[in-house]
Design a protein around this motif. Structure first.
Motif, PDB file in Angstrom:
ATOM      1  N   VAL A  73      -3.862   1.429   5.528  1.00 51.79           N
ATOM      2  CA  VAL A  73      -3.595   2.869   5.526  1.00 51.79           C
ATOM      3  C   VAL A  73      -3.578   3.416   6.947  1.00 51.79           C
ATOM      4  CG1 VAL A  73      -4.578   5.124   4.890  1.00 51.79           C
ATOM      5  CG2 VAL A  73      -4.455   3.284   3.195  1.00 51.79           C
ATOM      6  N   VAL A  74      -4.535   3.006   7.766  1.00 51.44           N
ATOM      7  CA  VAL A  74      -4.594   3.446   9.167  1.00 51.44           C
ATOM      8  C   VAL A  74      -3.341   3.002   9.914  1.00 51.44           C
ATOM      9  CG1 VAL A  74      -5.802   3.099  11.364  1.00 51.44           C
ATOM     10  CG2 VAL A  74      -7.104   3.571   9.276  1.00 51.44           C
ATOM     11  N   VAL A 120       0.864  -1.167   0.000  1.00 50.86           N
ATOM     12  CA  VAL A 120       0.000   0.000   0.000  1.00 50.86           C
ATOM     13  C   VAL A 120       0.906   1.223   0.000  1.00 50.86           C
ATOM     14  CG1 VAL A 120      -1.727   1.310   1.306  1.00 50.86           C
ATOM     15  CG2 VAL A 120      -1.846  -1.185   1.234  1.00 50.86           C
ATOM     16  N   ARG A 121       0.748   2.058  -1.017  1.00 49.53           N
ATOM     17  CA  ARG A 121       1.622   3.212  -1.174  1.00 49.53           C
ATOM     18  C   ARG A 121       0.872   4.491  -0.802  1.00 49.53           C
ATOM     19  NH1 ARG A 121       2.451   4.049  -6.337  1.00 49.53           N
ATOM     20  NH2 ARG A 121       4.429   5.160  -6.087  1.00 49.53           N
ATOM     21  N   LEU A 122       1.508   5.301   0.045  1.00 46.45           N
ATOM     22  CA  LEU A 122       0.880   6.523   0.548  1.00 46.45           C
ATOM     23  C   LEU A 122       1.824   7.698   0.402  1.00 46.45           C
ATOM     24  CD1 LEU A 122      -0.123   5.138   4.081  1.00 46.45           C
ATOM     25  CD2 LEU A 122      -1.491   4.997   2.006  1.00 46.45           C
ATOM     26  N   GLU A 123       1.233   8.871   0.517  1.00 46.47           N
ATOM     27  CA  GLU A 123       1.995  10.091   0.798  1.00 46.47           C
ATOM     28  C   GLU A 123       1.391  10.721   2.039  1.00 46.47           C
ATOM     29  OE1 GLU A 123       3.710  11.798  -3.479  1.00 46.47           O
ATOM     30  OE2 GLU A 123       2.002  12.779  -2.487  1.00 46.47           O
ATOM     31  N   LEU A 180      -9.654  -3.999   3.889  1.00 45.57           N
ATOM     32  CA  LEU A 180      -8.272  -4.401   4.101  1.00 45.57           C
ATOM     33  C   LEU A 180      -7.316  -3.249   3.803  1.00 45.57           C
ATOM     34  CD1 LEU A 180      -6.221  -6.640   4.698  1.00 45.57           C
ATOM     35  CD2 LEU A 180      -6.360  -7.296   2.287  1.00 45.57           C
ATOM     36  N   GLU A 181      -7.549  -2.530   2.731  1.00 47.77           N
ATOM     37  CA  GLU A 181      -6.669  -1.416   2.381  1.00 47.77           C
ATOM     38  C   GLU A 181      -6.842  -0.237   3.340  1.00 47.77           C
ATOM     39  OE1 GLU A 181      -7.021  -0.487  -1.757  1.00 47.77           O
ATOM     40  OE2 GLU A 181      -6.420  -2.501  -2.387  1.00 47.77           O
ATOM     41  N   LEU A 220       2.089  -5.688   2.795  1.00 43.76           N
ATOM     42  CA  LEU A 220       1.062  -6.546   3.364  1.00 43.76           C
ATOM     43  C   LEU A 220       0.966  -7.819   2.535  1.00 43.76           C
ATOM     44  CD1 LEU A 220      -1.377  -7.044   5.275  1.00 43.76           C
ATOM     45  CD2 LEU A 220      -2.763  -5.713   3.686  1.00 43.76           C
ATOM     46  N   ARG A 221       1.184  -8.956   3.197  1.00 46.55           N
ATOM     47  CA  ARG A 221       1.097 -10.232   2.473  1.00 46.55           C
ATOM     48  C   ARG A 221       0.391 -11.258   3.351  1.00 46.55           C
ATOM     49  NH1 ARG A 221       6.272 -13.376   0.063  1.00 46.55           N
ATOM     50  NH2 ARG A 221       6.719 -13.622   2.278  1.00 46.55           N
ATOM     51  N   ILE A 222      -0.690 -11.826   2.812  1.00 44.09           N
ATOM     52  CA  ILE A 222      -1.493 -12.809   3.535  1.00 44.09           C
ATOM     53  C   ILE A 222      -1.269 -14.165   2.886  1.00 44.09           C
ATOM     54  CG2 ILE A 222      -3.834 -13.467   4.225  1.00 44.09           C
ATOM     55  CD1 ILE A 222      -4.599 -10.499   3.849  1.00 44.09           C
TER      56      ILE A 222
END
Length: 613
Positions: free
Chosen positions: A62-63, A23-26, A57-58, A36-38
């Motif tokens: 992010v949280v 998950v990519r954020l700014e 899930l996403e 994240l790998r399940i």
């Protein structure tokens, strides 16, 4: 006080077809990545999940990423937690925007995260450009299998989750899916080995392991408290349960830790964790009822157990030899092969006391602890206070009635309304739980001192520290007739409290009423009287946490409380000086401990309450 504000923008994946597991954020224009790998679910199970499950899930990732990437100010609380609360403005693309944009859904999500983390999350949802893509990028599929779980359990590798899995399999004969999260490579093999032990005893048909790796990418990790982590855990468990067509997920954690009344972990106000708090689980259940068509119950079957009860359950079910393979330590990153437990954190202390109380120390070797519970010195001030407070708090709990519990720890009411019993019954049952915990710890201390004199333990060890505190309290209560102390201790001031007039009188020489200092002292005097009513030694009189005291005084923040206390000390010094009293003593009436809060200095005052006509 307005919390610091941070803006979060979710970035598109590197590939539209999935596979990058990130998950990519700014956050405030700085890149942050959450891997994240399940593992171990089959593709057919995942294919049946609805879009909003992948959105959830996403959102959870992010949280978690925001929580971990933005510091709360560090362990040294120099500004009374000015950065502790944070505000996150999140721009979040989702597949099922119509659902997430509903006011009732957004409100439940934001309120749940607020209670759990103390942070304010504000979500703005937009439609994903490629809603059919990226559905499987976080999953490492296992071979197709017809195996289905009867129960989904969160499995940390600790004593409590191991006991929970053991009871479900051995006593309930349930087929269980064990969902394990790990971010440190040292924990993953622990979880795998415990899973193998369960398979070895009960067979592979009763148990499957679903490992989940969640890691901050690069140097994104800035905050280690991870208060929102249990939201991610619950989401992972709920999605796994949904895949197996189940609607229940269980965290297993003993009730003393779940309640985590503020003094238990020596934390100030909101620093107390709420991972499996009854209200947290109720909020999860209510929120997931919106997300999943058939609802999703999140519960804690071990809530009415103490840690000693948990250990005895493992023993009763014949898995003593695997106790040593479980991990309880909070300081995961500093574990070594020789010392898998630090022995200093409250989790290690709690574990070791439980082993001693249950008579099972032969299955939990002392050499696995870097600091032995009784025989090693605790050199740091925080280490000493953590150990001492654990024992003192347990002894307070040992004889606490429901009425005293409610009065002394009003935070317990946050739990009472979220249990499956009438409030009065729940409060009585919680008091009994804490009584049993206190009796267990006190029994260990009594046995320790029966076997050895306190002075035979090393300087700085828990028995020596505890013996010194008890001795000081005893000496303070017995005047020395032979020779006065040198220098003489000032006599305690008589502090009279008239709550109706909001008036404080000190030694009949200093009087003030209906001002900010009077309000502050009235709150602390009430707490002082609580300590007297419990029959505690003066040095063990309770503190009032900063957050609670600020709330009582209707102050907006801990920072406002800190300023109020500073002004009160200055005011008292001035009034003492103008009344012919020692100015310095006026500033010493209010005592504070960075880890516990505020109280009236027990060796400086005697409180008398003016009875109303």
């Amino acid at each position: 006080m307005t919390p610091p504000e941070h803006h979060i923008r979710c970035l598109a994946p590197l590939t539209k077809s999935g596979g990058d597991e990130e998950v990519r954020l700014e956050i405030d224009d700085k890149p942050v990545g959450v891997r994240l790998r399940i593992g171990r679910l089959n593709e057919q199970l995942v294919a049946g999940l609805p879009d909003r499950a992948f959105d959830l899930l996403e959102i959870a990732a992010v949280v978690y990423g925001a929580d971990a990437a933005v510091s709360r100010g560090g362990p040294v609380d120099q500004q009374m937690g000015r950065k502790w609360h944070r505000r996150f403005i999140v721009d979040m693309p989702v597949r099922d925007r119509d659902f997430w944009a509903r006011d009732d859904v957004t409100r439940l999500l934001e309120e749940t995260l607020m209670f759990l983390s103390g942070d304010r999350f504000e979500f703005g949802f937009s439609q994903k450009r490629y809603p059919e893509a990226e559905r499987s990028k976080f999953f490492k599929f296992d071979a197709e299998s017809s195996w289905k779980a009867d129960r989904v359990l969160m499995f940390s590798g600790g004593l409590d989750s191991f006991a929970g899995a053991l009871e479900e399999i051995a006593e309930q004969r349930q087929r269980v899916a064990l969902v394990s999260h790990f971010s440190a490579s040292k924990i993953a093999p622990v979880q795998r080995n415990l899973h193998k032990a369960l398979i070895g005893k009960f067979g592979g048909d009763f148990c499957r392991h679903v490992p989940v790796q969640v890691q901050m990418k690069g140097r994104s990790l800035k905050e280690g408290t991870h208060r929102s982590r249990s939201f991610l855990f619950a989401v992972l468990g709920a999605i796994t349960a949904q895949a197996f067509e189940q609607n229940r997920v269980s965290f297993h954690e003993n009730g003393v830790v779940s309640l985590n009344l503020p003094p238990v972990n020596n934390v100030v106000g909101t620093r107390a964790t709420r991972t499996t708090h009854p209200q947290t689980l109720t909020r999860f259940t209510g929120f997931f009822a919106k997300v999943f068509e058939k609802g999703m119950r999140i519960d804690n079957p071990l809530f009415w157990r103490t840690k000693t009860d948990v250990v005895k359950a493992i023993s009763r079910l014949g898995m003593n030899d695997h106790i040593a393979h479980t991990r309880s330590c909070a300081d995961v990153h500093n574990q070594t092969k020789q010392h898998v437990h630090c022995g200093r954190c409250s989790q290690c202390i709690d574990r070791r006391f439980a082993m001693l109380a249950a008579g099972l120390t032969q299955f939990d070797p002392e050499e696995a602890y870097k600091v032995a519970l009784m025989d090693d010195a605790r050199n740091g001030a925080i280490d000493r206070e953590v150990a001492l407070s654990y024992v003192r708090n347990a002894q307070v709990f040992e004889h606490m009635t429901p009425e005293v519990l409610e009065r002394t720890f009003p935070a317990v009411l946050d739990a009472v309304g979220h249990l499956d019993y009438p409030p009065a019954t729940a409060l009585t049952m919680i008091a009994d739980l804490l009584n049993r915990h206190g009796a267990s710890v006190s029994g260990v201390m009594h046995n320790t001192f029966d076997s050895r004199d306190a002075d035979s333990f090393p300087e700085g060890s828990l028995p020596r520290l505890y013996g010194d505190v008890q001795r000081q309290a005893l000496l303070a209560a017995i005047p020395d007739q032979a020779a006065p102390p040198d220098p003489p201790m000032p006599h305690p001031f008589i502090l009279e409290v008239d709550t109706r007039r909001r008036r404080i009188t000190i030694d009949d020489r200093v009087t003030f009423e209906r001002n900010a200092t009077a309000s502050l002292l009235i709150e602390l005097a009430t707490l002082w009287l609580t300590g007297v009513g419990q029959g505690l030694p003066p040095l063990d009189y309770p503190f009032l946490q900063a957050a609670q005291l600020a709330q009582h005084l209707e102050l907006a923040s801990d920072e406002a409380l800190r300023r109020r206390v500073m002004r009160a000390r200055s005011y008292l010094r001035q009034r003492f000086a103008s009344s012919g009293l020692d100015e310095a003593l006026g500033g010493e009436l209010i005592e504070n401990n960075p880890w516990q809060g505020y109280r009236l200095a027990p060796d400086r005052v005697i409180v008398r309450k003016i009875e109303q006509d």
